[in-house]
Motif scaffolding. Structure first.
Motif, mmCIF file in Angstrom:
data_model
loop_
_atom_site.group_PDB
_atom_site.id
_atom_site.type_symbol
_atom_site.label_atom_id
_atom_site.label_comp_id
_atom_site.label_asym_id
_atom_site.label_seq_id
_atom_site.Cartn_x
_atom_site.Cartn_y
_atom_site.Cartn_z
ATOM 1 N N THR A 3 15.406 -10.743 -26.874
ATOM 2 C CA THR A 3 15.242 -11.563 -28.071
ATOM 3 C C THR A 3 14.015 -12.451 -27.941
ATOM 4 O O THR A 3 13.392 -12.538 -26.879
ATOM 5 N N MET A 4 13.674 -13.140 -29.037
ATOM 6 C CA MET A 4 12.571 -14.096 -29.009
ATOM 7 C C MET A 4 12.841 -15.214 -28.005
ATOM 8 O O MET A 4 11.916 -15.755 -27.391
ATOM 9 N N VAL A 5 14.112 -15.578 -27.860
ATOM 10 C CA VAL A 5 14.475 -16.626 -26.902
ATOM 11 C C VAL A 5 14.086 -16.187 -25.497
ATOM 12 O O VAL A 5 13.537 -16.971 -24.700
ATOM 13 N N ASP A 6 14.359 -14.914 -25.154
ATOM 14 C CA ASP A 6 14.004 -14.403 -23.830
ATOM 15 C C ASP A 6 12.497 -14.440 -23.617
ATOM 16 O O ASP A 6 12.012 -14.810 -22.541
ATOM 17 N N VAL A 7 11.755 -14.064 -24.642
ATOM 18 C CA VAL A 7 10.292 -14.083 -24.541
ATOM 19 C C VAL A 7 9.794 -15.505 -24.364
ATOM 20 O O VAL A 7 8.903 -15.777 -23.540
ATOM 21 N N ALA A 8 10.355 -16.441 -25.124
ATOM 22 C CA ALA A 8 9.940 -17.841 -25.033
ATOM 23 C C ALA A 8 10.179 -18.393 -23.630
ATOM 24 O O ALA A 8 9.329 -19.094 -23.065
ATOM 25 N N ARG A 9 11.338 -18.082 -23.047
ATOM 26 C CA ARG A 9 11.646 -18.554 -21.696
ATOM 27 C C ARG A 9 10.655 -17.987 -20.677
ATOM 28 O O ARG A 9 10.165 -18.714 -19.802
ATOM 29 N N ALA A 34 -1.917 -15.258 -25.052
ATOM 30 C CA ALA A 34 -1.944 -14.237 -23.999
ATOM 31 C C ALA A 34 -0.651 -14.249 -23.190
ATOM 32 O O ALA A 34 -0.127 -13.184 -22.819
ATOM 33 N N ALA A 35 -0.116 -15.445 -22.919
ATOM 34 C CA ALA A 35 1.123 -15.545 -22.153
ATOM 35 C C ALA A 35 2.298 -14.950 -22.921
ATOM 36 O O ALA A 35 3.152 -14.260 -22.361
ATOM 37 N N VAL A 36 2.330 -15.194 -24.234
ATOM 38 C CA VAL A 36 3.405 -14.648 -25.062
ATOM 39 C C VAL A 36 3.304 -13.125 -25.124
ATOM 40 O O VAL A 36 4.308 -12.414 -24.976
ATOM 41 N N LEU A 37 2.101 -12.610 -25.323
ATOM 42 C CA LEU A 37 1.930 -11.164 -25.395
ATOM 43 C C LEU A 37 2.280 -10.489 -24.073
ATOM 44 O O LEU A 37 2.852 -9.392 -24.044
ATOM 45 N N ALA A 38 1.949 -11.149 -22.951
ATOM 46 C CA ALA A 38 2.299 -10.599 -21.636
ATOM 47 C C ALA A 38 3.818 -10.564 -21.457
ATOM 48 O O ALA A 38 4.372 -9.587 -20.917
ATOM 49 N N ALA A 39 4.505 -11.600 -21.921
ATOM 50 C CA ALA A 39 5.970 -11.632 -21.820
ATOM 51 C C ALA A 39 6.595 -10.553 -22.692
ATOM 52 O O ALA A 39 7.576 -9.906 -22.308
ATOM 53 N N ILE A 40 6.034 -10.364 -23.883
ATOM 54 C CA ILE A 40 6.530 -9.310 -24.794
ATOM 55 C C ILE A 40 6.404 -7.942 -24.132
ATOM 56 O O ILE A 40 7.338 -7.128 -24.153
ATOM 57 N N GLU A 41 5.251 -7.687 -23.517
ATOM 58 C CA GLU A 41 5.023 -6.399 -22.864
ATOM 59 C C GLU A 41 5.953 -6.218 -21.663
ATOM 60 O O GLU A 41 6.539 -5.147 -21.456
ATOM 61 N N GLU A 42 6.100 -7.268 -20.885
ATOM 62 C CA GLU A 42 6.932 -7.189 -19.672
ATOM 63 C C GLU A 42 8.406 -6.961 -20.002
ATOM 64 O O GLU A 42 9.092 -6.162 -19.353
ATOM 65 N N LEU A 43 8.887 -7.648 -21.035
ATOM 66 C CA LEU A 43 10.314 -7.559 -21.374
ATOM 67 C C LEU A 43 10.618 -6.422 -22.348
ATOM 68 O O LEU A 43 11.794 -6.111 -22.582
ATOM 69 N N GLY A 44 9.579 -5.820 -22.931
ATOM 70 C CA GLY A 44 9.811 -4.730 -23.883
ATOM 71 C C GLY A 44 10.406 -5.217 -25.193
ATOM 72 O O GLY A 44 11.184 -4.505 -25.836
ATOM 73 N N TYR A 45 9.986 -6.408 -25.621
ATOM 74 C CA TYR A 45 10.523 -6.970 -26.856
ATOM 75 C C TYR A 45 10.007 -6.205 -28.069
ATOM 76 O O TYR A 45 8.824 -5.866 -28.159
ATOM 77 N N THR A 46 10.904 -5.927 -29.017
ATOM 78 C CA THR A 46 10.548 -5.293 -30.283
ATOM 79 C C THR A 46 10.906 -6.224 -31.425
ATOM 80 O O THR A 46 12.051 -6.679 -31.529
ATOM 81 N N HIS A 47 9.924 -6.486 -32.282
ATOM 82 C CA HIS A 47 10.126 -7.414 -33.396
ATOM 83 C C HIS A 47 11.109 -6.829 -34.405
ATOM 84 O O HIS A 47 11.004 -5.655 -34.783
ATOM 85 N N ASN A 48 12.062 -7.612 -34.834
ATOM 86 C CA ASN A 48 13.069 -7.176 -35.804
ATOM 87 C C ASN A 48 12.525 -7.380 -37.218
ATOM 88 O O ASN A 48 12.687 -8.437 -37.824
#
Length: 359
Positions: A3-9, A34-48
């Motif tokens: 979730t977005m919460v996981d990415v934010a953390r 850049a930090a947010v995009l790196a977290a998205i890539e690392e966690l495999g977040y997909t925007h709902n």
């Protein structure tokens, strides 16, 4: 599910900051982004996107209603639409109205019920049901390839001038009996290409002969019948112009079955170039439409409409190119050159590429 919460953390930022990066709703400092995009890539977040659409009333999707998707011309248009839509972050829902007014109306309603943000429609010869539907419900729409009236956003290629060019070229080679295999009655493209044919005859000082104009209904079988009809005239044509690529195939089939050699026995030139037109023997002289750019321009016009619903409707016309090969009877090839734009009616200025009706 991430979730977005996981990415934010993981990025060490607020959920609001993640939302701004994902939705591009507010500038974010480059390092934080850049930090947010790196977290998205690392966690495999997909925007709902579905959840977002419930908030914004936007689905980031475009409905595309185009007949004969298997036709190379419309396939290239689809490529242009898809590339431009994806670049803007939109997905496509595609339907084939089969050039049938009743089916077209149903397709448009179905796309609307799927809550697309707007539509791109290549209209049938009788689009009144579609235009009434989108007008009554204020559906953002761009009509593509064929014109329906000044009250809508529209994108199409020039037709009249390029066909005039084909006719005057054939006349310049000495042909005085030039036939036209025309498209489906009621389509603006058919009307304009017949206008171009007659304008070319006038420019060459040739009379219009009704028996040299035959309807091919925009498809191969109809064009085959039309070509046979032209050649059955008491004084048949020595050159033929076909008004789209499907009809070119039908005309070639008829000429082959009748044992006629192109261009030795009869010259041939066509509207619509296609990727394998230069593989025929002889290679086909043709008018090339900017198919991919037509699709991309339709998307851009629709996105402008979504951003500014109250602006005046616009008609965008794109130029074609004259691709000279050998089916017209000329020896050797020449470089493609721009085809003429549509001639203006008497007393009016020449048509611009983009027009906005006066209020």
């Amino acid at each position: 599910m991430t979730t977005m919460v996981d990415v934010a953390r993981r990025a060490g930022v607020s959920v609001a900051t993640v939302s701004h990066v994902v939705n591009d709703t507010r500038p974010v400092r480059p390092g934080t982004r850049a930090a947010v995009l790196a977290a998205i890539e690392e966690l495999g977040y997909t925007h709902n996107t579905l959840a977002r659409s419930l908030v914004t009333s936007r689905t980031r999707s475009i409905g595309l209603a185009v007949s004969a998707i298997s036709n190379p011309y419309f396939t290239e248009i689809l490529q242009g639409v898809e590339a431009e839509a994806l670049a803007a972050g939109y997905s496509l829902l595609i339907a084939d109205p089969h050039d049938d007014p009743h089916h077209e109306r149903k397709v448009v309603q179905l796309l609307h019920e799927r809550r697309v943000d707007g539509m791109i429609v290549a209209p049938s010869a009788e689009p009144s049901g579609t235009t009434e539907y989108v007008t009554k419900r204020q559906v953002p729409v761009v009509f593509l390839d064929r014109l329906v009236g000044d009250g809508f956003d529209q994108v199409c290629a020039e037709s009249t001038g390029p066909v005039r060019d084909l006719v005057t070229h054939l006349a310049g080679l000495g042909h005085t009996r030039i036939g036209l295999v025309a498209g489906l009655p009621g389509l603006s493209t058919t009307t304009e290409r017949v206008e171009g044919y007659r304008a070319g005859l006038r420019a060459a000082g040739l009379p219009f002969a009704p028996e040299l104009l035959a309807g091919g209904n925009s498809e191969a079988d109809g064009a085959e019948h039309a070509t046979r009809q032209l050649l059955a005239a008491a004084e048949p044509p020595t050159a033929i112009v076909t008004a789209n690529n499907a009809m070119t195939i039908g005309a070639l089939r008829a000429l082959r079955d009748l044992g006629l050699d192109v261009p030795r026995d009869i010259a041939l030139a066509c509207f619509d170039d296609f990727s394998w037109a230069d593989l025929f023997t002889p290679r086909l002289t043709a008018i090339a439409q900017p198919s991919k750019e037509l699709g991309a321009a339709a998307v851009r016009l629709l996105l402008e409409r979504l951003d500014d619903p109250g602006r005046p409707p616009r008609t965008v016309r794109l130029p074609c190119a004259f691709v000279h090969r050998t089916s017209c009877g000329c020896p050797g090839d020449r470089e493609p050159r721009p085809a003429a734009a549509r001639p203006a009616p008497p007393g009016r200025a020449p048509a611009a590429q983009e027009r906005t009706p006066a209020p």
